[in-house]
Design a protein around this motif. Structure first.
Motif, mmCIF file in Angstrom:
data_model
loop_
_atom_site.group_PDB
_atom_site.id
_atom_site.type_symbol
_atom_site.label_atom_id
_atom_site.label_comp_id
_atom_site.label_asym_id
_atom_site.label_seq_id
_atom_site.Cartn_x
_atom_site.Cartn_y
_atom_site.Cartn_z
ATOM 1 N N VAL A 1 -0.205 54.507 -50.435
ATOM 2 C CA VAL A 1 0.344 53.377 -50.035
ATOM 3 C C VAL A 1 1.206 52.991 -51.249
ATOM 4 C CG1 VAL A 1 -0.278 50.778 -50.396
ATOM 5 C CG2 VAL A 1 -1.721 52.474 -49.190
ATOM 6 N N ARG A 2 1.210 53.195 -52.239
ATOM 7 C CA ARG A 2 2.293 52.943 -53.269
ATOM 8 C C ARG A 2 3.481 53.816 -53.244
ATOM 9 N NH1 ARG A 2 1.641 53.656 -59.984
ATOM 10 N NH2 ARG A 2 3.642 52.898 -60.377
ATOM 11 N N GLN A 3 3.324 55.210 -52.702
ATOM 12 C CA GLN A 3 4.532 55.972 -52.243
ATOM 13 C C GLN A 3 5.117 55.462 -51.270
ATOM 14 O OE1 GLN A 3 2.776 59.984 -52.091
ATOM 15 N NE2 GLN A 3 2.794 60.201 -53.964
ATOM 16 N N GLU A 4 4.457 54.874 -50.180
ATOM 17 C CA GLU A 4 5.108 54.333 -49.032
ATOM 18 C C GLU A 4 5.963 53.138 -49.099
ATOM 19 O OE1 GLU A 4 5.975 53.600 -45.065
ATOM 20 O OE2 GLU A 4 5.236 55.664 -46.076
ATOM 21 N N LYS A 5 5.368 52.270 -50.089
ATOM 22 C CA LYS A 5 6.123 51.034 -50.521
ATOM 23 C C LYS A 5 7.121 51.297 -51.294
ATOM 24 C CE LYS A 5 3.386 47.934 -48.767
ATOM 25 N NZ LYS A 5 3.778 47.148 -47.651
ATOM 26 N N GLU A 6 7.278 52.042 -52.135
ATOM 27 C CA GLU A 6 8.371 52.430 -52.908
ATOM 28 C C GLU A 6 9.478 53.253 -52.299
ATOM 29 O OE1 GLU A 6 6.997 55.322 -56.044
ATOM 30 O OE2 GLU A 6 6.185 53.448 -57.299
ATOM 31 N N ARG A 7 8.986 54.192 -50.990
ATOM 32 C CA ARG A 7 10.128 54.497 -50.196
ATOM 33 C C ARG A 7 10.664 53.394 -49.444
ATOM 34 N NH1 ARG A 7 10.463 55.220 -45.008
ATOM 35 N NH2 ARG A 7 8.442 54.395 -44.599
ATOM 36 N N GLU A 8 10.035 52.504 -49.020
ATOM 37 C CA GLU A 8 10.461 51.144 -48.203
ATOM 38 C C GLU A 8 11.366 50.497 -49.155
ATOM 39 O OE1 GLU A 8 7.279 49.053 -46.831
ATOM 40 O OE2 GLU A 8 6.670 50.502 -45.508
ATOM 41 N N LEU A 9 11.101 50.439 -50.397
ATOM 42 C CA LEU A 9 11.950 49.840 -51.449
ATOM 43 C C LEU A 9 13.187 50.273 -51.644
ATOM 44 C CD1 LEU A 9 9.472 48.432 -54.070
ATOM 45 C CD2 LEU A 9 10.889 46.928 -52.611
ATOM 46 N N ARG A 10 12.943 51.643 -51.675
ATOM 47 C CA ARG A 10 14.281 52.461 -51.636
ATOM 48 C C ARG A 10 15.340 52.411 -50.573
ATOM 49 N NH1 ARG A 10 10.705 56.214 -54.077
ATOM 50 N NH2 ARG A 10 10.556 57.485 -52.187
ATOM 51 N N GLU A 11 14.730 52.464 -49.527
ATOM 52 C CA GLU A 11 15.368 52.121 -48.346
ATOM 53 C C GLU A 11 16.098 50.793 -48.278
ATOM 54 O OE1 GLU A 11 12.812 52.984 -44.835
ATOM 55 O OE2 GLU A 11 12.605 55.128 -45.231
ATOM 56 N N ASN A 12 15.424 49.991 -48.558
ATOM 57 C CA ASN A 12 15.897 48.610 -48.583
ATOM 58 C C ASN A 12 17.076 48.289 -49.509
ATOM 59 O OD1 ASN A 12 16.040 45.823 -47.818
ATOM 60 N ND2 ASN A 12 14.614 45.220 -49.467
ATOM 61 N N ASP A 13 16.884 48.964 -50.675
ATOM 62 C CA ASP A 13 18.030 48.909 -51.772
ATOM 63 C C ASP A 13 19.266 49.887 -51.102
ATOM 64 O OD1 ASP A 13 16.328 47.724 -53.491
ATOM 65 O OD2 ASP A 13 16.139 49.382 -54.771
ATOM 66 N N THR A 14 18.824 50.694 -50.583
ATOM 67 C CA THR A 14 20.253 51.613 -49.824
ATOM 68 C C THR A 14 20.834 50.841 -49.051
ATOM 69 O OG1 THR A 14 18.948 53.503 -50.447
ATOM 70 C CG2 THR A 14 20.824 53.921 -48.727
ATOM 71 N N TYR A 15 19.992 50.085 -48.110
ATOM 72 C CA TYR A 15 20.556 49.378 -46.872
ATOM 73 C C TYR A 15 21.483 48.129 -47.677
ATOM 74 C CZ TYR A 15 20.913 45.693 -43.624
ATOM 75 O OH TYR A 15 21.283 44.800 -42.768
ATOM 76 N N TRP A 16 21.013 47.678 -48.825
ATOM 77 C CA TRP A 16 21.611 46.343 -49.258
ATOM 78 C C TRP A 16 22.854 46.951 -49.969
ATOM 79 C CZ3 TRP A 16 21.605 41.891 -47.106
ATOM 80 C CH2 TRP A 16 20.604 41.644 -46.618
ATOM 81 N N ALA A 17 22.841 47.890 -50.678
ATOM 82 C CA ALA A 17 23.957 48.783 -51.390
ATOM 83 C C ALA A 17 25.047 48.921 -50.417
ATOM 84 C CB ALA A 17 23.565 49.803 -52.140
ATOM 85 N N ASN A 18 24.895 49.567 -49.230
ATOM 86 C CA ASN A 18 25.777 49.704 -48.130
ATOM 87 C C ASN A 18 26.311 48.561 -47.520
ATOM 88 O OD1 ASN A 18 25.310 52.534 -48.414
ATOM 89 N ND2 ASN A 18 23.734 52.799 -46.775
ATOM 90 N N ARG A 19 25.510 47.719 -47.359
ATOM 91 C CA ARG A 19 25.988 46.399 -46.724
ATOM 92 C C ARG A 19 26.757 45.693 -47.651
ATOM 93 N NH1 ARG A 19 23.195 41.827 -43.814
ATOM 94 N NH2 ARG A 19 25.010 40.701 -43.048
#
Length: 196
Positions: A83-101
């Motif tokens: 669960v922790r790894q999944e949440k960390e992956r989602e956070l990384r994806e979210n950070d990548t999305y907002w950095a690109n935006r």
């Protein structure tokens, strides 16, 4: 047992894992509203032997049996590490999305600023062209000192204006000289524009 009306029972179980384990027997009872087989067997055994059910070995309404092996329907439960790894992956994806935006917005802003700066510079050049001749108009009129002498002379000699002839002649000569200079400048500017 059957003479009294039975009340429905509800059980509240705090769920921290997101998964509830229930046996097949409980599922059947919930769907059909029938008593469980283990309860029927126990009731039959106790009525055949004439004994009362034992108190203290478990809740009086539940059979005292070993629960079946845990069966999960659908997904396999996650461990806390998963669960922790999944949440960390989602956070990384979210950070990548907002950095690109953010990069896209900065690029858009930069492009807009360049366009606005270009339009501003063009407007400045246009204003300078339109008002290039107005700079001459905004200058003080020539021969102001001679004009002041003429006015002073007229005030001093209100009834004898011919005494100011010399001052008037100097003022007129200065004004004519200035007109000639302006005409020469215009002719020179027109000739240079025609050559281009």
């Amino acid at each position: 047992m059957g003479a009294a009306s039975s009340n429905a029972r509800s059980v509240v179980i705090p769920n921290t894992t997101g998964v509830i384990d229930i046996s097949d027997d409980v599922v059947k009872r919930m769907t059909n509203g029938l008593p469980s087989k283990a309860n029927e067997n126990r009731t039959q055994q106790s009525s055949a032997s004439g004994d009362e059910p034992s108190i203290g070995t478990g809740p009086s309404s539940y059979p005292n049996t070993v629960p079946p092996a845990t069966a999960f329907y659908g997904e396999v439960p996650f461990t806390s590490m998963q669960v922790r790894q999944e949440k960390e992956r989602e956070l990384r994806e979210n950070d990548t999305y907002w950095a690109n935006r953010l990069k896209a917005l900065e690029a858009n802003l930069k492009q807009t600023n360049q366009l606005l700066e270009k339009e501003y510079n063009e407007a400045v050049v246009d204003v300078k062209k339109r008002f290039a001749t107005s700079a001459v108009r905004q200058q003080l009129p020539p021969c102001q000192d001679l004009k002041a002498k003429v006015i002073e002379c007229y005030r001093a000699n209100q009834h004898e204006t011919l005494r100011c002839t010399n001052e008037v002649q100097l003022f007129t000569d200065c004004a004519n000289l200035h007109r000639i200079q302006l005409l020469q400048q215009r002719v020179t500017a027109e000739e240079s524009n025609q050559k281009q």
